[in-house]
Design a protein around this motif. Structure first.
Motif, short mmCIF file in Angstrom:
data_model
loop_
_atom_site.label_atom_id
_atom_site.label_comp_id
_atom_site.label_asym_id
_atom_site.label_seq_id
_atom_site.Cartn_x
_atom_site.Cartn_y
_atom_site.Cartn_z
N GLN A 1 0.82 -1.22 0.00
CA GLN A 1 0.00 0.00 0.00
C GLN A 1 0.85 1.26 0.00
O GLN A 1 0.34 2.36 -0.21
CB GLN A 1 -0.96 0.01 1.19
N TRP A 2 2.17 1.09 0.19
CA TRP A 2 3.07 2.24 0.23
C TRP A 2 3.81 2.44 -1.09
O TRP A 2 4.90 3.03 -1.11
CB TRP A 2 4.06 2.09 1.38
N VAL A 3 3.30 1.92 -2.19
CA VAL A 3 3.93 2.14 -3.49
C VAL A 3 3.06 3.07 -4.32
O VAL A 3 1.84 3.14 -4.14
CB VAL A 3 4.18 0.82 -4.26
N ASN A 4 3.68 3.78 -5.24
CA ASN A 4 2.92 4.66 -6.14
C ASN A 4 2.42 3.92 -7.37
O ASN A 4 1.36 4.25 -7.90
CB ASN A 4 3.80 5.85 -6.57
N GLN A 5 3.19 2.94 -7.84
CA GLN A 5 2.82 2.21 -9.03
C GLN A 5 2.81 0.70 -8.73
O GLN A 5 3.83 0.03 -8.88
CB GLN A 5 3.80 2.51 -10.16
N PRO A 6 1.66 0.17 -8.30
CA PRO A 6 1.60 -1.26 -7.97
C PRO A 6 2.06 -2.15 -9.12
O PRO A 6 2.71 -3.17 -8.88
CB PRO A 6 0.11 -1.47 -7.66
N GLN A 7 1.75 -1.77 -10.35
CA GLN A 7 2.16 -2.59 -11.48
C GLN A 7 3.68 -2.69 -11.56
O GLN A 7 4.23 -3.75 -11.84
CB GLN A 7 1.59 -2.03 -12.79
N ARG A 8 4.34 -1.58 -11.30
CA ARG A 8 5.80 -1.59 -11.32
C ARG A 8 6.36 -2.46 -10.20
O ARG A 8 7.33 -3.20 -10.39
CB ARG A 8 6.32 -0.16 -11.18
N ALA A 9 5.74 -2.39 -9.01
CA ALA A 9 6.19 -3.21 -7.88
C ALA A 9 6.03 -4.70 -8.20
O ALA A 9 6.94 -5.50 -7.95
CB ALA A 9 5.41 -2.85 -6.63
N PHE A 10 4.88 -5.08 -8.76
CA PHE A 10 4.67 -6.49 -9.11
C PHE A 10 5.63 -6.92 -10.22
O PHE A 10 6.12 -8.06 -10.21
CB PHE A 10 3.23 -6.72 -9.54
N ALA A 11 5.89 -6.03 -11.17
CA ALA A 11 6.83 -6.36 -12.24
C ALA A 11 8.23 -6.60 -11.68
O ALA A 11 8.95 -7.50 -12.14
CB ALA A 11 6.85 -5.25 -13.28
N GLU A 12 8.63 -5.81 -10.69
CA GLU A 12 9.93 -6.00 -10.07
C GLU A 12 9.99 -7.32 -9.30
O GLU A 12 10.99 -8.04 -9.34
CB GLU A 12 10.24 -4.83 -9.13
N MET A 13 8.93 -7.65 -8.60
CA MET A 13 8.89 -8.92 -7.88
C MET A 13 8.92 -10.09 -8.86
O MET A 13 9.60 -11.11 -8.62
CB MET A 13 7.65 -8.98 -7.00
N ARG A 14 8.20 -9.94 -9.95
CA ARG A 14 8.22 -10.97 -11.00
C ARG A 14 9.62 -11.11 -11.59
O ARG A 14 10.09 -12.23 -11.85
CB ARG A 14 7.21 -10.58 -12.10
N ARG A 15 10.31 -10.00 -11.74
CA ARG A 15 11.66 -10.02 -12.33
C ARG A 15 12.65 -10.78 -11.44
O ARG A 15 13.45 -11.59 -11.94
CB ARG A 15 12.17 -8.60 -12.54
N VAL A 16 12.60 -10.55 -10.12
CA VAL A 16 13.61 -11.15 -9.25
C VAL A 16 13.28 -12.61 -8.90
O VAL A 16 14.16 -13.34 -8.45
CB VAL A 16 13.80 -10.34 -7.95
N LEU A 17 12.03 -13.02 -9.11
CA LEU A 17 11.66 -14.40 -8.81
C LEU A 17 12.13 -15.36 -9.90
O LEU A 17 12.01 -15.07 -11.09
CB LEU A 17 10.14 -14.52 -8.66
N ALA A 18 12.63 -16.49 -9.48
CA ALA A 18 13.05 -17.54 -10.42
C ALA A 18 11.82 -18.30 -10.91
O ALA A 18 10.76 -18.27 -10.29
CB ALA A 18 14.01 -18.49 -9.72
N PRO A 19 11.94 -18.99 -12.04
CA PRO A 19 10.83 -19.84 -12.51
C PRO A 19 10.41 -20.82 -11.42
O PRO A 19 11.25 -21.44 -10.76
CB PRO A 19 11.44 -20.56 -13.71
N GLY A 20 9.09 -20.92 -11.20
CA GLY A 20 8.58 -21.76 -10.13
C GLY A 20 8.54 -21.06 -8.79
O GLY A 20 8.11 -21.64 -7.79
N GLY A 21 8.96 -19.78 -8.76
CA GLY A 21 8.97 -19.01 -7.52
C GLY A 21 7.58 -18.52 -7.14
O GLY A 21 6.67 -18.45 -7.96
N LEU A 22 7.44 -18.17 -5.86
CA LEU A 22 6.14 -17.79 -5.30
C LEU A 22 6.18 -16.37 -4.74
O LEU A 22 7.12 -16.00 -4.03
CB LEU A 22 5.75 -18.76 -4.18
N LEU A 23 5.14 -15.60 -5.05
CA LEU A 23 4.91 -14.31 -4.41
C LEU A 23 3.75 -14.48 -3.44
O LEU A 23 2.68 -14.94 -3.83
CB LEU A 23 4.55 -13.25 -5.46
#
Length: 289
Positions: free
Chosen positions: A129-151
């Motif tokens: 809730q403390w981010v300005n662009q949730p899509q960017r935050a999710f994209a960054e989490m997607r980027r650092v996660l390995a295949p098969g990784g969990l958010l």
């Protein structure tokens, strides 16, 4: 997001820096949501080698994640350095000598200072809730996660602090409570940023207070200041606060004032590739025995 609801990250960082010392005593809701998130891991099979606690605060989940995944390295990341230091202090000196230290990182969820495809579990409790662009935050989490990784995450939905927002309505021309994103929109963002099998649900938790100022003291103690661009740049006028208090008083029941928190929970996976780099299909094989 409307411009007046954009968050000033500089003020946000300063607010959490100041709140770090007394955060644990006031963060009752955050700790309860953390416990409820942990129980959801009981139904998930995962053996992470590296876990990222994104928006770690003072590290209230460090011990639990360590106990659940003793083989995993744990990175604690927060926008406030004082929070990161407190999270690291949860690890005893002898654990550090045995190589069981956490990896402390001061950084922004919207621009993670981590290599791509290196993390197996991203855990984020009431930080998005403390981010300005949730899509960017999710994209960054997607980027650092390995295949098969969990958010796995929790955040606040639009009904959060609805009483406080309504109490300030018409009191002045400034913003007093920032915007929270709807659960269904979050689900859409997860799919849009490349996550698979998103699971979303929500619950409402209502805390009660003796008066409005007690609620405001709690919010201040956890660093939840109004850091929106449309806030009053000076201290709120006494008349504005008095009007908000009068409006809030109409909600008093059994001698207490309610404060609603809409808690949104979600988890999603990073899909494994179905083909090799040269286009050949990848066929998973189960090993029996």
């Amino acid at each position: 997001m409307a411009n007046d609801l954009a968050l000033d990250k500089r003020l946000l960082r300063r607010s959490f820096e100041r709140a770090a010392a007394g955060y644990d005593a006031a963060a009752v809701l955050q700790q309860e949501v953390c416990r409820r998130m942990l129980s959801r891991l009981d139904y998930i099979r995962l053996r992470p080698a590296l876990i990222l606690d994104a928006g770690s605060g003072t590290g209230n989940v460090v011990a639990a994640l360590r106990a659940r995944y003793p083989q995993a390295a744990l990175c604690v990341l927060d926008i406030a350095l004082a929070m990161v230091r407190r999270a690291r202090a949860r690890v005893a000196w002898w654990q550090r000598l045995l190589g069981r230290d956490v990896l402390p990182v001061c950084g922004d969820i919207e621009q993670l200072p981590l290599r791509s495809a290196t993390v197996d579990l991203v855990w984020s409790n009431l930080a998005l809730q403390w981010v300005n662009q949730p899509q960017r935050a999710f994209a960054e989490m997607r980027r650092v996660l390995a295949p098969g990784g969990l958010l796995m995450f929790s955040t606040f939905g639009p009904d959060t602090l609805k009483e406080l927002r309504a109490a300030y309505q018409g009191a002045d021309r400034y913003t007093h409570v920032h915007a929270f994103i709807d659960m269904h929109d979050i689900g859409d963002l997860l799919v849009h940023t490349g996550f698979a099998e998103p699971v979303m649900d929500m619950e409402t938790i209502t805390l009660t207070y003796a008066d409005v100022r007690a609620l405001m003291r709690d919010l201040k103690a956890i660093g939840a200041h109004n850091v929106t661009a449309g806030r009053n740049p000076s201290l709120s006028a006494r008349a504005t606060l008095a009007a908000a208090e009068r409006n809030y008083e109409t909600l008093r029941r059994d001698g207490r004032l309610p404060a609603t928190f809409e808690v949104v929970y979600g988890h999603a996976w990073v899909p494994r590739p179905r083909t090799t780099a040269d286009g050949k299909p990848i066929i998973p094989i189960k090993v029996l025995g």
